[in-house]
Design a protein around this motif. Sequence first.
Motif, mmCIF file in Angstrom:
data_model
loop_
_atom_site.group_PDB
_atom_site.id
_atom_site.type_symbol
_atom_site.label_atom_id
_atom_site.label_comp_id
_atom_site.label_asym_id
_atom_site.label_seq_id
_atom_site.Cartn_x
_atom_site.Cartn_y
_atom_site.Cartn_z
ATOM 1 N N ASN A 17 1.295 3.607 -13.671
ATOM 2 C CA ASN A 17 1.699 2.370 -14.320
ATOM 3 C C ASN A 17 0.642 1.272 -14.098
ATOM 4 N N TRP A 18 0.461 0.422 -15.097
ATOM 5 C CA TRP A 18 -0.613 -0.587 -15.048
ATOM 6 C C TRP A 18 -0.480 -1.546 -13.863
ATOM 7 N N LYS A 19 0.745 -1.819 -13.408
ATOM 8 C CA LYS A 19 0.917 -2.812 -12.345
ATOM 9 C C LYS A 19 0.539 -2.249 -10.974
ATOM 10 N N ILE A 20 0.490 -0.919 -10.862
ATOM 11 C CA ILE A 20 0.052 -0.335 -9.591
ATOM 12 C C ILE A 20 -1.422 -0.684 -9.378
ATOM 13 N N PHE A 21 -2.196 -0.639 -10.450
ATOM 14 C CA PHE A 21 -3.606 -1.061 -10.383
ATOM 15 C C PHE A 21 -3.701 -2.552 -10.043
ATOM 16 N N VAL A 22 -2.894 -3.371 -10.733
ATOM 17 C CA VAL A 22 -2.982 -4.823 -10.503
ATOM 18 C C VAL A 22 -2.620 -5.156 -9.056
ATOM 19 N N ASP A 23 -1.562 -4.530 -8.535
ATOM 20 C CA ASP A 23 -1.182 -4.762 -7.132
ATOM 21 C C ASP A 23 -2.359 -4.494 -6.195
ATOM 22 N N ASN A 24 -3.074 -3.424 -6.487
ATOM 23 C CA ASN A 24 -4.150 -3.016 -5.579
ATOM 24 C C ASN A 24 -5.301 -4.026 -5.544
ATOM 25 N N MET A 25 -5.421 -4.828 -6.605
ATOM 26 C CA MET A 25 -6.537 -5.770 -6.676
ATOM 27 C C MET A 25 -6.450 -6.857 -5.601
ATOM 28 N N SER A 26 -5.247 -7.112 -5.095
ATOM 29 C CA SER A 26 -5.142 -8.112 -4.019
ATOM 30 C C SER A 26 -4.735 -7.449 -2.700
ATOM 31 N N ASP A 27 -4.800 -6.126 -2.652
ATOM 32 C CA ASP A 27 -4.352 -5.387 -1.475
ATOM 33 C C ASP A 27 -5.553 -5.085 -0.570
ATOM 34 N N GLY A 28 -5.940 -6.083 0.221
ATOM 35 C CA GLY A 28 -7.088 -5.888 1.100
ATOM 36 C C GLY A 28 -6.853 -4.797 2.132
ATOM 37 N N MET A 29 -5.628 -4.646 2.532
ATOM 38 C CA MET A 29 -5.260 -3.729 3.612
ATOM 39 C C MET A 29 -5.635 -2.274 3.298
ATOM 40 N N HIS A 30 -5.613 -1.904 2.013
ATOM 41 C CA HIS A 30 -5.796 -0.481 1.692
ATOM 42 C C HIS A 30 -7.226 0.002 1.938
ATOM 43 N N THR A 31 -8.179 -0.950 1.938
ATOM 44 C CA THR A 31 -9.585 -0.523 1.900
ATOM 45 C C THR A 31 -9.975 0.341 3.102
ATOM 46 N N SER A 32 -9.461 -0.042 4.278
ATOM 47 C CA SER A 32 -9.872 0.683 5.488
ATOM 48 C C SER A 32 -9.315 2.096 5.529
ATOM 49 N N PHE A 33 -8.314 2.364 4.707
ATOM 50 C CA PHE A 33 -7.719 3.703 4.676
ATOM 51 C C PHE A 33 -8.221 4.506 3.478
ATOM 52 N N VAL A 34 -8.024 3.930 2.290
ATOM 53 C CA VAL A 34 -8.372 4.658 1.060
ATOM 54 C C VAL A 34 -9.881 4.916 0.978
ATOM 55 N N HIS A 35 -10.683 3.921 1.390
ATOM 56 C CA HIS A 35 -12.132 4.012 1.177
ATOM 57 C C HIS A 35 -12.911 4.365 2.442
ATOM 58 N N HIS A 36 -12.225 4.768 3.473
ATOM 59 C CA HIS A 36 -12.887 4.943 4.756
ATOM 60 C C HIS A 36 -14.027 5.971 4.696
#
Length: 442
Positions: free
Chosen positions: A210-229
Amino acid sequence: MSASLATSERNDTAAELDVGRLVEPERIHRRVFTDPDVFELEMDSIFGRSWIYVGHESQIPQPGDYFTTQVGRQPVVMTRHTDGQIYVLENRCPHKGALVCPERSGHAKRFMCMYHGWRFDGDGSLVSVPVHSGYDGTSFDPKDPGNGMKRLPRVKNHRGFVFASLSADIPDFDAWAGEGLRGLDNMIDRAPDGSVEVVGDCYRTVQNSNWKIFVDNMSDGMHTSFVHHQMARAAQRTLEKFKGQGRPGGLDVAAMLAGEPDQMAKVDLVAHPNGHFDMAAFAPELKGPEADQYKAALIARHGKEGAEVVLQRNYHNVLMFPTIVMQASLQQMRVIRPLSVDKTLLEIWAFRLKGAPESFLRRAVTGANLANSPSNVVAADDFEAYFRVHAGLKGPQSEWISLHREANRDIPVGTSLKGHSGNSEVCMRNMYKAWHAYMTAQ
Ligand code: FES
Ligand SMILES: [Fe+2]
């Protein structure tokens, strides 16, 4: 007749779907992401009643140039007419409804519908109808504007960025955008000549979520250390390998994503009315003779203090809800075109800052390749997270998802709200407040 039918259908559906109860201040219901009827209502109530980004004027520099896209479910064509003006038209033949322009972009002296040969000017007006005698004695009036390609009722060209609305009855662009405009303006203000232009065509990717899952992620700083590690660790190792031989473009930004979970806490998150937000971070380095020349050109345009203000605002992600996410200091923009409840098309555009060194453009294109292109090494991991979120939410048993992180610690700044830290979910809470307002408006 048709307008009143559309309105009553929307209101009935809103009541039936009980959308008002899907959003609470600190949690939202899974149906916001998974219910096809909610998606249809979004297309009417949000994408049909807001300012939607269409394209940039530099995509259609010459009279006769055109670019096609969609505003919600409505196919549209942005044209440059012989009067030099930009028009946004429904990409629909008034005869039987066929798409008039099937290509994504092009150049045409006039548009001709392939079905029965009706021809139109770049401003949408009907030019000719073959075998016109067939209409003699009927109520068909070729001079009636309703028999041309219909113009969208609201169009705004903001410093080259063209927005449009399917509804005449919406707030003015400036009132709608408010503080949400500062990120977009910042990218334009970074151009020593005061304007930007699109470079080439866009990348296009499709997310199975869903399009809003992408939008949510744009302000989700917390995910970077996990998703992009993993990716960020590899970027760090590559930077180490090339030490002293220049900086492989974009890897410095990628490497920053490898920090501890609280590293993003330092990032500024500010949520604005109508669902917009900006996140400040990741300033590209401005060092060396080229950068000095650039700064001098910027001072000539904005004055010393003005130039400093422009360069200090390092917006990493800027949302103008619901369609665009800018990366101002990286000269990029992602445009959200929802296709269905679980499929989202993303257009990724790179911009040239007019008057800036060519190396700025190379950095922007490298950044787009690295982080946003179909073969990127950053967002590929995000896509997997989006897919898993959407897949997990399909199960009907557990109904709610959490937006509690740092709730009740938001800091009011004028009409905006600043997150307590960069890990706050303030921008998501703010966006769903706007979503709720659009979806329940009568
Ligand atoms: S549908 Fe376009 S001319 Fe008939
Ligand atoms: Fe990410």
